[in-house]
Design an enzyme around this catalytic site. Structure first.
Site, PDB file in Angstrom:
ATOM      1  N   HIS A 357     -33.873 120.072   6.473  1.00  8.25           N
ATOM      2  CA  HIS A 357     -35.332 120.259   6.367  1.00  8.25           C
ATOM      3  C   HIS A 357     -36.140 119.114   6.931  1.00  8.25           C
ATOM      4  O   HIS A 357     -37.363 119.102   6.785  1.00  8.25           O
ATOM      5  CB  HIS A 357     -35.746 120.428   4.904  1.00  8.25           C
ATOM      6  CG  HIS A 357     -35.248 121.679   4.275  1.00  8.25           C
ATOM      7  ND1 HIS A 357     -36.002 122.831   4.209  1.00  8.25           N
ATOM      8  CD2 HIS A 357     -34.074 121.966   3.704  1.00  8.25           C
ATOM      9  CE1 HIS A 357     -35.308 123.768   3.599  1.00  8.25           C
ATOM     10  NE2 HIS A 357     -34.121 123.267   3.281  1.00  8.25           N
ATOM     11  N   LYS A 551     -48.278 113.495   8.010  1.00  8.52           N
ATOM     12  CA  LYS A 551     -49.116 114.700   7.898  1.00  8.52           C
ATOM     13  C   LYS A 551     -50.566 114.405   8.290  1.00  8.52           C
ATOM     14  O   LYS A 551     -51.376 115.289   8.462  1.00  8.52           O
ATOM     15  CB  LYS A 551     -49.038 115.268   6.491  1.00  8.52           C
ATOM     16  CG  LYS A 551     -47.632 115.795   6.128  1.00  8.52           C
ATOM     17  CD  LYS A 551     -47.603 116.384   4.742  1.00  8.52           C
ATOM     18  CE  LYS A 551     -46.191 116.737   4.267  1.00  8.52           C
ATOM     19  NZ  LYS A 551     -45.725 118.054   4.746  1.00  8.52           N
TER      20      LYS A 551
HETATM   21  C1  26W Z   1     -34.134 112.078  -0.700  1.00  6.72           C
HETATM   22  C2  26W Z   1     -35.596 112.255  -0.738  1.00  6.72           C
HETATM   23  C3  26W Z   1     -36.022 113.529  -0.107  1.00  6.72           C
HETATM   24  C4  26W Z   1     -36.449 114.569  -0.915  1.00  6.72           C
HETATM   25  C5  26W Z   1     -36.856 115.754  -0.345  1.00  6.72           C
HETATM   26  C6  26W Z   1     -35.982 113.691   1.255  1.00  6.72           C
HETATM   27  C7  26W Z   1     -36.386 114.868   1.814  1.00  6.72           C
HETATM   28  C8  26W Z   1     -36.812 115.908   1.022  1.00  6.72           C
HETATM   29  C9  26W Z   1     -37.224 117.224   1.625  1.00  6.72           C
HETATM   30  C10 26W Z   1     -36.303 117.575   2.759  1.00  6.72           C
HETATM   31  C11 26W Z   1     -38.657 117.200   2.026  1.00  6.72           C
HETATM   32  C12 26W Z   1     -39.232 118.559   2.307  1.00  6.72           C
HETATM   33  O1  26W Z   1     -39.717 119.224   1.414  1.00  6.72           O
HETATM   34  N1  26W Z   1     -39.221 118.979   3.577  1.00  6.72           N
HETATM   35  C13 26W Z   1     -40.021 120.111   3.978  1.00  6.72           C
HETATM   36  O2  26W Z   1     -39.262 121.297   3.920  1.00  6.72           O
HETATM   37  C14 26W Z   1     -40.086 122.420   4.182  1.00  6.72           C
HETATM   38  C15 26W Z   1     -39.243 123.653   3.966  1.00  6.72           C
HETATM   39  O3  26W Z   1     -38.295 123.787   4.953  1.00  6.72           O
HETATM   40  C16 26W Z   1     -40.664 122.346   5.580  1.00  6.72           C
HETATM   41  O4  26W Z   1     -41.540 123.431   5.756  1.00  6.72           O
HETATM   42  C17 26W Z   1     -41.427 121.039   5.771  1.00  6.72           C
HETATM   43  O5  26W Z   1     -41.850 120.917   7.112  1.00  6.72           O
HETATM   44  C18 26W Z   1     -40.544 119.872   5.389  1.00  6.72           C
HETATM   45  O6  26W Z   1     -41.290 118.666   5.421  1.00  6.72           O
END
Ligand code: 26W
Length: 812
Positions: A357, A551
């Site tokens: 993601h 963003k």
């Molecule tokens: C380890 C910390 C952490 C926690 C959560 C790192 C990364 C995340 C997620 C991957 C963040 C997230 O929510 N990403 C989003 O995912 C959505 C669903 O696919 C996308 O539409 C967004 O663009 C993306 O930022």
């Protein structure tokens, strides 16, 4: 399809109320009334739930398990009533008792067990799987405290805890008999028994994982799937009682607390990885419990042996957070079920699939080897062996290319790289929008792509139209039904038929009236909750999402600051009156994001109190953004701000929600914005900013200078100066972090570079909005082409392209 008439419903409801509360309906509080309604709804669901499980056990069809650290469900009652097909009956029945359904729905706490996009996507996917008759279940953690509640005090974000379980949760059922034991720490010794290696794990800490099941109701199809959330409890007979017998009461309590800590709180970080041991514990905790319960169930009901697991079960991991599913499944197959490595690896790597993601480097999880090995000694051994074999394979293909091999290795520089483990151990790796998948393939994960190109695929995200259109915008839904029939509800792409009405004057007028009515509701909410009056006839310009530098809420804010300067210089400036609406939470440890909130609030405070401009602009930073607030804001938006630095937003999903509700988008060509543009055409979206190529060139070759931008442009100079010259707040230092990020540290997100192109795009918005017919036709075209962004389309693609599930239904 579930069917009930109004009179039966009324009788059931009154009986339920009396049984639950021991008093008559007219004596009840509103909350009592909500509880009775939710509880009755659950009763209706339970029978279907049992039948669905019986059917799955009987047919033995392939089951999908969606593993996710986050499920951001929001409220459940309204969605349950819609999917059961009884919302109208329920509304009428309650009104006979003088009860308003909407106000009862609003009493429900949001179930906020997620940060943002990734968690909400998981929730939309559950809804779509159930609605498409796909046997698909969620597996996650039952956090006692969800995502924090945000208060704004003196313009600053203050976090308070989200104790969402303070009232009984009618939607969950505790299944103590299905509890699993999860082991941490200890030592592993190897024993050779008749030529077979056996692994003996001793001295571990055993923790009980207790499941709470939540029904996931399909749309008018009597399917009820399961979201299983695990809660950590001590195994009393192993420790506590012995402590008590020694009289060591406090020690026992402390121990209990330390165990329960595992499922205590959701980490409020999105896109910043921190190597916290408790998070690693959480990950193994729910993954181990989940996999054990799948295997247990499979052995009890499965039609075949574990050898065929990959034909009967698909396990999907939502980002790298549940990657330990790979070594955990290996452990169970080898240590508990007696399979050899090769067979266990074949089964595991054909069962697990993975979605990425994010490409932000700072978000990629990597755990220090030392921590990993100590907490999960047997799992670490398995990861080491996976890596040893993988590196051997690489060595055979890329003889002598040490650099490449160490770049791709799962373990390197003292860390376990979870994305590498996820890619190596799964049969499918997907990105969440076309551009994102291309970047994964050609840049971030290119070595893996060239090593194994067929593993990689794209699945553009989607959103459930049942919540985000039917639930959030009933007026628009009814109007669509009136105009093009109800077919779009089961087949969202049928909304395309609405495009034929884009130029129809009466349709345009109705669209305008519906939007206005939603804007009035939002204006009232803002007045009641934040004490600010906004004009529903102004253009509602909305940016709601997590606060993050990439963003670029700052870009939006700077443009408002520029506009304010121009209005001061020329009070007669001819602009479309606008209400700027922001909402979003900053991670508690993300100082820059918190400082951005402060800046927006200070700008809002100054502008909202300047009567000279208030007829033209107002700004509202709405507090405590969450699913239920999104459901109020999005249907009221005229303009959707999707302005991330190109290449940084993997997909975005609020962009789809806005479009489906008839907002026009102003966007960079990033994430799914590109696909939205492809659907609606250039004339129905407003695009600006650096292209992918330009951004990548800056990263590869350098050349961006914020100072040059400021020195060469008086407007940019003015707005950046205004951050730190005391214009918005006496304390010149207050927004120093925002300024330094933009200027001193030469902003890696190129806000100033995109500034003018954004201003031009906003002028274009004004011009388009002034042309009533043109604007309304754009809204209509956006709605018409939003069907493809229903998560039903996305899930259909996952089912056929990745999981190989849902076929039984299709053949019927
Ligand atoms: C380890 C910390 C952490 C926690 C959560 C790192 C990364 C995340 C997620 C991957 C963040 C997230 O929510 N990403 C989003 O995912 C959505 C669903 O696919 C996308 O539409 C967004 O663009 C993306 O930022």
């Amino acid at each position: 399809m579930f069917n009930i008439d109004k009179e039966t419903f009324k009788k059931d409801y009154e009986e339920k109320f009396i049984e639950m509360h021991g008093k008559d309906l007219h004596e009840g509080t509103d909350y009592n009334k909500y509880e009775a309604l939710a509880s009755l709804t659950r009763d209706y669901v339970v029978k279907m739930w049992i039948n669905t499980n019986k059917k799955y056990n009987f047919t033995g069809e392939k089951q999908v398990y969606y593993f996710s650290m986050e499920f951001l469900l929001g409220r459940l009652l309204g969605n349950a009533l819609i999917n059961l097909g009884i919302k109208d009956i329920c509304r009428e029945a309650l009104s006979d008792f003088n009860i308003n359904l909407d106000s009862l729905e609003e009493l429900e706490e949001d179930q906020g067990l997620g940060n943002g996009g990734l968690g909400r996507l998981a929730a939309c996917f559950l809804d779509s799987m159930a609605s498409l008759n796909i046997p698909g279940h969620g597996c996650g953690i039952r956090y006692k405290y969800g995502f924090f509640q945000q208060k704004i005090v003196n313009g600053k974000q203050i976090e308070t805890s989200d104790y969402w379980l303070k009232n009984a949760n009618v939607w969950e059922i505790k299944k103590s008999d299905k509890a699993q034991v999860v082991r941490f720490g200890g030592e592993v010794t190897t024993i050779n028994e008749d030529g077979h290696l056996r692994f003996n794990h001793t001295g571990y800490e055993a923790i009980l994982a207790v499941p709470y099941d939540i029904p996931v109701i399909g749309y008018e199809n009597e399917v009820v799937n399961t979201l299983r959330l695990w809660s950590a409890e001590p195994l009393y007979d192993e420790f506590d009682f012995s402590s008590f017998s020694r009289g060591d009461y406090l020690k026992a309590i402390e121990y209990k607390n330390s165990i329960e800590a595992i499922s205590q709180v959701l980490y409020p970080d999105d896109s910043f990885y921190e190597g916290k041991i408790l998070r690693l514990k959480q990950q193994y905790f729910f993954v181990s419990a989940g996999i054990q319960s799948i295997i247990r169930h499979f052995k009890a009901y499965g039609k075949g042996t574990l050898k065929d697991l990959d034909e009967k079960i698909a396990i999907h991991i939502n980002d790298t957070h549940p990657t330990l599913a790979i070594p955990e499944l290996m452990r169970i197959l080898m240590d508990e079920e007696g399979y050899g490595w090769n067979e266990a690896w074949r089964i595991t790597s054909n069962t697990i699939s993975y979605t990425n993601h994010t490409i932000l480097a700072e978000a990629l999880e990597k755990w220090p080897v030392e921590m990993f090995e100590k907490l999960l000694p047997r799992i670490y051994m398995i990861v080491e062996e996976i890596n040893r074999r993988f590196c051997q394979e690489l060595w055979n293909k890329y003889i002598g290319q040490w650099d490449k091999i160490s770049k791709m290795s799962i373990i390197a520089d003292g860390y376990v790289r979870m994305a590498h483990l996820a890619i190596v151990g799964s049969y499918s790796v997907n990105g969440v929008a076309k551009l994102h998948t291309e970047i994964l393939k050609k840049q971030e994960m290119s070595d893996f792509y060239y090593f194994n190109p067929t593993k990689f695929n794209n699945k553009t995200n989607g959103i459930t139209h049942r919540r985000w259109l039917m639930g959030a915008n009933p007026e628009l839904t009814d109007f669509l039904k009136e105009t093009i029939g109800s077919g779009f509800i089961k087949h969202p792409t049928d909304m395309e038929a609405f495009a034929a009405y884009a130029m129809d004057k009466s349709v345009q007028e109705r669209l305008h009236q519906i939007k206005l009515s939603n804007k009035k509701k939002l204006a009232e909410y803002i007045k009641i909750n934040q004490g600010i009056s906004v004009n529903p006839d102004s253009l509602f310009d909305v940016q709601v999402k997590r606060i993050h530098a990439y963003k670029r809420q700052t870009l939006n804010c700077l443009r408002i600051m520029d506009l304010y300067r121009r209005l001061i210089e020329n009070p007669n400036l001819d602009i479309v009156p606008r209400t700027f609406i922001f909402a979003g939470k900053a991670a508690p440890g993300y100082y820059l994001a918190k400082n951005t909130i402060e800046l927006i609030n200070a700008v809002a405070n100054k502008i909202n109190n300047d009567p000279k401009v208030n007829e033209k602009i107002k700004i509202v930073f709405m507090h405590n953004y969450r699913v239920s607030l999104a459901e109020t804001i999005i249907p009221a938006a005229d303009l959707s701000e999707q302005i991330s630095t190109t290449t940084k937003e993997a997909s975005g999903t609020s962009n789809m929600k806005f479009m489906m509700n008839g907002a026009v988008t102003i966007a960079t060509l990033d994430g799914a914005n590109i696909e939205i543009r492809d659907e609606v055409g250039d004339e129905n979206i407003i695009i600006f900013g650096l292209t992918e190529r330009e951004v990548l060139d800056y990263y590869q070759k350098g050349g961006y200078s914020a100072t040059d931008m400021i020195n060469g442009d008086y407007r940019i100079k003015q707005v950046t100066d205004d951050i730190v010259n005391g214009f918005y707040c006496g304390d010149k230092e207050r927004f120093r972090a925002v300024y330094e990020h933009l200027v001193t540290y030469n902003d890696e997100f190129f806000v100033l570079k995109d500034f003018h192109s954004y201003l031009k795009a906003q002028d274009k918005v004004d011009n388009l909005y002034r042309d009533f017919s043109k604007w309304q036709s754009m809204c209509a075209v956006n709605i018409a082409h939003s069907g493809i962004f229903s998560s039903d389309r996305t899930i259909q693609e996952y089912a056929t392209g990745i999981w190989g599930s849902g076929f039984l239904y299709k053949n019927l």
